[in-house]
Enzyme design. Structure first.
Site, PDB file in Angstrom:
ATOM      1  CG  ASN A   1     -12.012  -4.751  20.140  1.00  0.00           C
ATOM      2  OD1 ASN A   1     -10.956  -4.456  20.689  1.00  0.00           O
ATOM      3  ND2 ASN A   1     -13.087  -5.096  20.823  1.00  0.00           N
TER       4      ASN A   1
ATOM      5  CB  CYS B   1      -0.946   0.002   1.203  1.00  0.00           C
ATOM      6  SG  CYS B   1      -0.108  -0.148   2.795  1.00  0.00           S
TER       7      CYS B   1
ATOM      8  CD  GLN C   1       3.261  -5.347  10.105  1.00  0.00           C
ATOM      9  OE1 GLN C   1       4.160  -4.519  10.149  1.00  0.00           O
ATOM     10  NE2 GLN C   1       2.326  -5.414  11.025  1.00  0.00           N
TER      11      GLN C   1
ATOM     12  CD  GLU D   1     -10.226  -3.258  10.250  1.00  0.00           C
ATOM     13  OE1 GLU D   1      -9.054  -3.563   9.980  1.00  0.00           O
ATOM     14  OE2 GLU D   1     -11.214  -3.983   9.975  1.00  0.00           O
TER      15      GLU D   1
ATOM     16  CD  GLN E   1       3.883  -5.751   3.163  1.00  0.00           C
ATOM     17  OE1 GLN E   1       4.751  -4.904   3.301  1.00  0.00           O
ATOM     18  NE2 GLN E   1       2.600  -5.469   3.282  1.00  0.00           N
TER      19      GLN E   1
END
Length: 460
Positions: free
Chosen positions: A226, A48, A148, A224, A152
């Site tokens: 939680n 993203c 992350q 979202e 990726q």
């Protein structure tokens, strides 16, 4: 090294353009196939926050525009920018290859090169390696030190392996990047502190509880935020999860995400909250309700039924879901969203300080990788040089053997001629190098070659 990276990220391009340049799904497979026409090897990293092409440029500078599977406009543009004759990878040749990849990307995403070029960055060789290592270590991420991105990149490399676009050289570089990124994370504190609410919540859990497989997480509301918190805490190895939510469909969807053979997941209604609260070691609540969902009386009753075993309560809601006075009860650890934000702010500053050490380590690792690459590369060069010399010697030997088989020849003359020609063959390259060093006034190179040859003769 012939390594280049061409791309955009959150620092160089707005999200609207990053969306249009994203290479995901089947686009990646097609893109890798097309890049193979004019690169020796490639990996595409698209998230993203970035779209990047890591490629090994071709050794040859021959015009490959005719082989590009693209529109005529791109083919002509590439042809105009590609040198027709060159044996070395000069700066002009590298620039031509870079233009080729830029033009291909614009054409592939149906955008004009003029529109995307101001946002593209290009790094070559050592600079490309430094960039890749910074990306893999989380130093180039929007959230400094986030882990992350390394996963990726590994997925991107796996896709390149599947499409057979990962050469031995690029594969070797990838291995060095992964190993170096691991060292950066292990030897510095750049990724040690939580800098998101979900990570901070999970960090709190590990600080209070050890045997997580025997613990129960109660998720109050399945929104979202939680969902992220529950995913991170469940990923720590929590053995049981209870989800209380008004909407049973959303609760069931979250339950399906969290379900695993090692974990039991149950769905309850909000009306069941007073009963299940006593079963929870960890509570995460973020409902959006205007009323308090967990009050002091409910909590005291739950603690009594639990025989006052400790409880961690995380209230991410605004207005708050959990009565703030509960934080004064013994055996209850209550954290609000503001508490977590204060923790995150301090952690971000610690990461920034740790990033200084990480950047220094990256610079050192890039130098080490560069040296290993040179050693690796010179080994191949030596093999090629020896193979060529062997072919030349073999040719001279066969010619001499053929002459010896003729009538009326003097074997001594043939052997003497063979010796002379072998001497010329074996001394030609170092002699040429010494003359070149002398002409250019490179005394350091000249001394190195001469002393090396003398040492070699002495050892014999």
């Amino acid at each position: 090294m012939r390594l280049v990276v061409i791309g955009v990220n959150h620092n160089t391009a707005p999200v609207a353009l990053r969306e249009r340049l994203a290479l995901v799904g089947e686009d990646v497979n097609v893109a890798l196939e097309q890049l193979a026409f004019f690169t020796d090897s490639s990996v595409i990293v698209s998230t993203c926050n970035r779209t990047e092409i890591y490629a090994i440029l071709p050794q040859s500078s021959e015009n490959t525009a005719s082989s590009l599977p693209t529109a005529p406009s791109l083919t002509s543009q590439v042809a105009e920018s590609t040198p027709q004759t060159s044996t070395n990878l000069s700066t002009a040749t590298i620039s031509a290859h870079v233009i080729k990849i830029k033009a291909w990307l614009a054409e592939f995403k149906q955008l004009s090169l003029a529109e995307i070029e101001p946002h593209l960055y290009v790094h070559r060789d050592t600079h490309a390696l430094t960039h890749w290592l910074r990306v893999a270590a989380g130093l180039d991420s929007m959230i400094l030190g986030e882990p992350q991105i390394l996963g990726q990149i590994k997925l991107s490399v796996h896709l390149a392996q599947e499409k057979k676009t990962l050469s031995n050289q690029l594969g070797w570089i990838v291995d060095q990047v992964f190993a170096a990124a691991k060292r950066v994370r292990n030897e510095t504190q750049v990724g040690a502190q939580a800098v998101s609410l979900s990570f901070a919540a999970a960090k709190l859990v590990t600080q209070i509880f050890d045997d997580l497989h025997s613990r129960t997480l109660l998720v109050v509301a399945a929104g979202e935020m939680n969902r992220l918190v529950a995913t991170h805490i469940a990923g720590l190895g929590v053995g049981r999860v209870i989800i209380c939510n008004r909407n049973p469909e959303r609760a069931e969807a979250l339950a399906a995400e969290l379900q695993s053979p090692q974990r039991r997941v149950e769905v309850k209604t909000l009306q069941d909250l007073p009963q299940v609260l006593a079963e929870a070691d960890i509570v995460s609540s973020c409902s959006g309700s205007m009323d308090v969902l967990i009050d002091r009386t409910m909590t005291m009753q739950a603690l009594k039924r639990r025989r006052y075993q400790p409880m961690l309560m995380i209230d991410l809601a605004v207005p708050r879901d959990i009565d703030s006075t509960i934080g004064r009860i013994d055996d209850v650890y209550l954290y609000s969203v503001d508490d977590l934000q204060h923790v995150i702010a301090g952690n971000i500053e610690q990461r920034r300080q740790a990033a200084v050490d990480a950047e220094l380590l990256v610079s050192q690792l890039v130098v080490e990788i560069g040296r290993r690459f040179q050693v690796r590369q010179v080994g191949k060069d030596i093999q090629q040089y020896r193979a060529r010399t062997h072919d030349q010697v073999d040719k001279l030997l066969h010619e001499s053997i053929a002459k010896l088989q003729q009538d009326n020849v003097n074997p001594e003359d043939i052997i003497t001629e063979l010796s002379r020609r072998l001497t010329q063959t074996l001394t030609h390259a170092p002699s040429k190098l010494m003359r070149k060093a002398a002409r250019e006034g490179d005394s350091e190179l000249l001394d190195f070659v001469v002393s090396g040859l003398h040492d070699a003769h002495r050892k014999r």
